[in-house]
Write an enzyme that holds these catalytic residues in place. Structure first.
Site, PDB file in Angstrom:
ATOM      1  N   ASP A 151       0.883  -1.168   0.000  1.00  0.00           N
ATOM      2  CA  ASP A 151       0.000   0.000   0.000  1.00  0.00           C
ATOM      3  C   ASP A 151       0.920   1.217   0.000  1.00  0.00           C
ATOM      4  O   ASP A 151       1.701   1.403   0.943  1.00  0.00           O
ATOM      5  CB  ASP A 151      -0.878  -0.044   1.262  1.00  0.00           C
ATOM      6  CG  ASP A 151      -1.861   1.113   1.305  1.00  0.00           C
ATOM      7  OD1 ASP A 151      -1.527   2.219   0.833  1.00  0.00           O
ATOM      8  OD2 ASP A 151      -2.979   0.907   1.823  1.00  0.00           O
ATOM      9  N   TYR A 204     -10.285  15.399  -6.840  1.00  0.00           N
ATOM     10  CA  TYR A 204      -9.380  14.495  -7.559  1.00  0.00           C
ATOM     11  C   TYR A 204      -8.309  15.308  -8.303  1.00  0.00           C
ATOM     12  O   TYR A 204      -7.106  15.019  -8.199  1.00  0.00           O
ATOM     13  CB  TYR A 204     -10.196  13.637  -8.538  1.00  0.00           C
ATOM     14  CG  TYR A 204      -9.358  12.852  -9.517  1.00  0.00           C
ATOM     15  CD1 TYR A 204      -8.671  11.702  -9.113  1.00  0.00           C
ATOM     16  CD2 TYR A 204      -9.255  13.243 -10.853  1.00  0.00           C
ATOM     17  CE1 TYR A 204      -7.911  10.988 -10.012  1.00  0.00           C
ATOM     18  CE2 TYR A 204      -8.491  12.521 -11.756  1.00  0.00           C
ATOM     19  CZ  TYR A 204      -7.815  11.398 -11.335  1.00  0.00           C
ATOM     20  OH  TYR A 204      -7.037  10.684 -12.233  1.00  0.00           O
ATOM     21  N   LYS A 211      -4.265  15.218  -7.633  1.00  0.00           N
ATOM     22  CA  LYS A 211      -3.301  14.812  -8.662  1.00  0.00           C
ATOM     23  C   LYS A 211      -2.305  15.941  -8.936  1.00  0.00           C
ATOM     24  O   LYS A 211      -1.122  15.690  -9.179  1.00  0.00           O
ATOM     25  CB  LYS A 211      -4.021  14.397  -9.953  1.00  0.00           C
ATOM     26  CG  LYS A 211      -4.861  13.132  -9.840  1.00  0.00           C
ATOM     27  CD  LYS A 211      -4.049  11.868  -9.587  1.00  0.00           C
ATOM     28  CE  LYS A 211      -3.286  11.389 -10.809  1.00  0.00           C
ATOM     29  NZ  LYS A 211      -2.562  10.112 -10.517  1.00  0.00           N
TER      30      LYS A 211
HETATM   31  N1  LIG Z   1      -8.061   5.639 -15.815  1.00  0.00           N
HETATM   32  C1  LIG Z   1      -8.148   6.862 -16.313  1.00  0.00           C
HETATM   33  O1  LIG Z   1      -9.077   7.179 -17.061  1.00  0.00           O
HETATM   34  C2  LIG Z   1      -7.095   7.896 -15.986  1.00  0.00           C
HETATM   35  C3  LIG Z   1      -7.269   9.208 -16.420  1.00  0.00           C
HETATM   36  C4  LIG Z   1      -6.290  10.160 -16.111  1.00  0.00           C
HETATM   37  C5  LIG Z   1      -5.167   9.779 -15.398  1.00  0.00           C
HETATM   38  N2  LIG Z   1      -5.038   8.498 -14.989  1.00  0.00           N
HETATM   39  C6  LIG Z   1      -3.837   8.141 -14.214  1.00  0.00           C
HETATM   40  O2  LIG Z   1      -3.150   7.077 -14.862  1.00  0.00           O
HETATM   41  C7  LIG Z   1      -2.508   6.255 -13.869  1.00  0.00           C
HETATM   42  C8  LIG Z   1      -2.903   4.790 -14.094  1.00  0.00           C
HETATM   43  O3  LIG Z   1      -4.311   4.660 -13.871  1.00  0.00           O
HETATM   44  P1  LIG Z   1      -5.129   3.356 -14.259  1.00  0.00           P
HETATM   45  O4  LIG Z   1      -6.046   3.718 -15.352  1.00  0.00           O
HETATM   46  O5  LIG Z   1      -4.231   2.180 -14.435  1.00  0.00           O
HETATM   47  O6  LIG Z   1      -6.004   3.198 -12.924  1.00  0.00           O
HETATM   48  P2  LIG Z   1      -6.559   1.912 -12.188  1.00  0.00           P
HETATM   49  O7  LIG Z   1      -6.889   0.837 -13.146  1.00  0.00           O
HETATM   50  O8  LIG Z   1      -7.585   2.419 -11.244  1.00  0.00           O
HETATM   51  O9  LIG Z   1      -5.281   1.430 -11.343  1.00  0.00           O
HETATM   52  C9  LIG Z   1      -4.854   2.089 -10.200  1.00  0.00           C
HETATM   53  C10 LIG Z   1      -4.255   1.034  -9.288  1.00  0.00           C
HETATM   54  O10 LIG Z   1      -3.802   1.678  -8.095  1.00  0.00           O
HETATM   55  C11 LIG Z   1      -4.145   0.821  -7.011  1.00  0.00           C
HETATM   56  N3  LIG Z   1      -4.157   1.549  -5.757  1.00  0.00           N
HETATM   57  C12 LIG Z   1      -5.106   2.391  -5.264  1.00  0.00           C
HETATM   58  N4  LIG Z   1      -4.740   2.824  -4.051  1.00  0.00           N
HETATM   59  C13 LIG Z   1      -3.560   2.233  -3.757  1.00  0.00           C
HETATM   60  C14 LIG Z   1      -2.690   2.247  -2.638  1.00  0.00           C
HETATM   61  N5  LIG Z   1      -2.972   2.982  -1.559  1.00  0.00           N
HETATM   62  N6  LIG Z   1      -1.549   1.519  -2.691  1.00  0.00           N
HETATM   63  C15 LIG Z   1      -1.267   0.768  -3.768  1.00  0.00           C
HETATM   64  N7  LIG Z   1      -2.039   0.698  -4.858  1.00  0.00           N
HETATM   65  C16 LIG Z   1      -3.179   1.421  -4.841  1.00  0.00           C
HETATM   66  C17 LIG Z   1      -5.514   0.278  -7.388  1.00  0.00           C
HETATM   67  O11 LIG Z   1      -5.817  -0.850  -6.621  1.00  0.00           O
HETATM   68  P3  LIG Z   1      -7.364  -1.251  -6.359  1.00  0.00           P
HETATM   69  O12 LIG Z   1      -7.987  -1.434  -7.707  1.00  0.00           O
HETATM   70  O13 LIG Z   1      -7.270  -2.482  -5.554  1.00  0.00           O
HETATM   71  O14 LIG Z   1      -7.965  -0.071  -5.630  1.00  0.00           O
HETATM   72  C18 LIG Z   1      -5.279  -0.044  -8.857  1.00  0.00           C
HETATM   73  O15 LIG Z   1      -4.690  -1.314  -8.993  1.00  0.00           O
HETATM   74  C19 LIG Z   1      -2.947   6.833 -12.525  1.00  0.00           C
HETATM   75  O16 LIG Z   1      -1.968   7.725 -12.046  1.00  0.00           O
HETATM   76  C20 LIG Z   1      -4.193   7.607 -12.853  1.00  0.00           C
HETATM   77  O17 LIG Z   1      -4.465   8.639 -11.931  1.00  0.00           O
HETATM   78  C21 LIG Z   1      -5.950   7.534 -15.273  1.00  0.00           C
END
Ligand SMILES: NC(=O)c1ccc[n+]([C@@H]2O[C@H](COP(=O)([O-])OP(=O)(O)OC[C@H]3O[C@@H](n4cnc5c(N)ncnc54)[C@H](OP(=O)(O)O)[C@@H]3O)[C@@H](O)[C@H]2O)c1
Length: 293
Positions: free
Chosen positions: A36, A125, A129
């Site tokens: 975490d 959010y 970020k």
């Molecule tokens: N998805 C989008 O549309 C989007 C848009 C703009 C920017 N981003 C950025 O792109 C990056 C990748 O996002 P993604 O799309 O791969 O998101 P995602 O699928 O939600 O993956 C985020 C991961 O972080 C994990 N996580 C949450 N809290 C945590 C903690 N305290 N310690 C360790 N792990 C933790 C989540 O675990 P759980 O699932 O178990 O909670 C999940 O596996 C992030 O920085 C995100 O902010 C994404």
């Protein structure tokens, strides 16, 4: 290259882990159940022990609406954990790669945002970020802060949060009607292409800094949905709505399209067109297996 990946169970994390292994990184990939990132001593210890050349942080609190009533968790995961990581990376002499979002902008500029535009987040959010990216820049000189948008990667078929493409495909399969905003625009980012360009930045030693690395092609969410439906050859009852009819807790930018000009000028390949990315998404998602958390 010795690499640590945090958030390895997320949709981008899965693609990054796959590609790091393929490119021969000595990889320590940690899912949330294994670390975490808000556990500051454990995170610092992992970084100090593995002695990485590079730390990639794909972990994030992405529940945009929920963040409005849980600002504390959003700030702990998206900002304070990144601050801790940045200190640890600087101490270990490691490069920190961190992802941020188009939601750091208000969405009112009227043309694609560049890295020199002033952020003005309108949601918890977005604020969390922005704080995270600022900490990464302030405390780890060797950083890549990459702003992305509407990420859709094939592992999202099985991850907890999924993604917009999976939402549309699920609704189609259920024969449900879909009402999607037609006056809100973004540059949706294809996960595997983002993962490949992330590793290109690191491996080719592109100058450190802040880069926009999104899809490159602004589109309304309605048109994005329409493309998914068309390319998936499914039928759907799609209705465009305007954003005043979309009830959500968090304010979302009207048009936060990101310009990739800077990263392209640094020598990184253009992102694929949205049609090509969706077609590849639809092919690849069939091969995806459930992700361990
Ligand atoms: N998805 C989008 O549309 C989007 C848009 C703009 C920017 N981003 C950025 O792109 C990056 C990748 O996002 P993604 O799309 O791969 O998101 P995602 O699928 O939600 O993956 C985020 C991961 O972080 C994990 N996580 C949450 N809290 C945590 C903690 N305290 N310690 C360790 N792990 C933790 C989540 O675990 P759980 O699932 O178990 O909670 C999940 O596996 C992030 O920085 C995100 O902010 C994404």
């Amino acid at each position: 290259m010795r690499t640590i990946l945090f958030g390895a169970g997320g949709q981008l994390g899965v693609d990054l882990a796959r590609l790091c292994r393929k490119r021969g990184h000595s990889l320590l990939a940690l899912r949330r159940s294994q670390l975490d990132i808000t556990d500051e001593p454990a995170t610092r210890q992992r970084i100090a022990r593995h002695n990485p050349d590079c730390v990639i942080n794909a972990a994030a609190y992405n529940q945009v609406d929920q963040a409005e009533s849980d600002a504390e968790t959003a700030m702990r995961v998206n900002a304070l954990a990144v601050r801790n990581m940045a200190f640890a990376c600087a101490e270990a002499g490691a490069v920190l790669v961190h992802y941020s979002t188009d939601y750091v902008f208000s969405g009112e500029k009227g043309s694609p945002y560049t890295e020199t535009d002033a952020p003005a987040p309108q949601s918890v959010y977005g604020v969390s970020k922005l704080a995270g990216e600022t900490f990464a820049q302030a405390h780890c000189p060797a950083h890549y802060v990459l702003r992305v948008a509407g990420v859709f990667g094939p592992p999202g078929r099985h991850t907890r949060r999924g993604n917009f493409a999976e939402f549309v495909l699920r609704k189609c399969a259920q024969g449900a009607s879909l009402r999607i905003v037609d006056d809100q625009f973004a540059t949706p980012t294809f996960g595997p292409a983002l993962a490949a360009r992330t590793l290109d930045l690191i491996e080719r030693k592109i100058p450190f800094g802040l880069y926009h690395l999104a899809g490159g092609e602004p589109v309304s969410w309605f048109d994005f949905a329409r493309k998914i439906v068309r390319l998936a050859h499914c039928s759907a009852d799609l209705e465009p709505i305007d954003r005043t009819h979309y009830q959500a807790q968090a304010h979302r930018p009207r048009c936060a399209a990101l310009s990739n000009a800077r990263v392209e000028a640094a020598g990184i390949a253009k992102m694929p067109s949205l049609d090509a990315a969706i077609a590849e998404y639809l092919r690849s998602r069939k091969r995806e297996r459930p992700v361990r958390r």
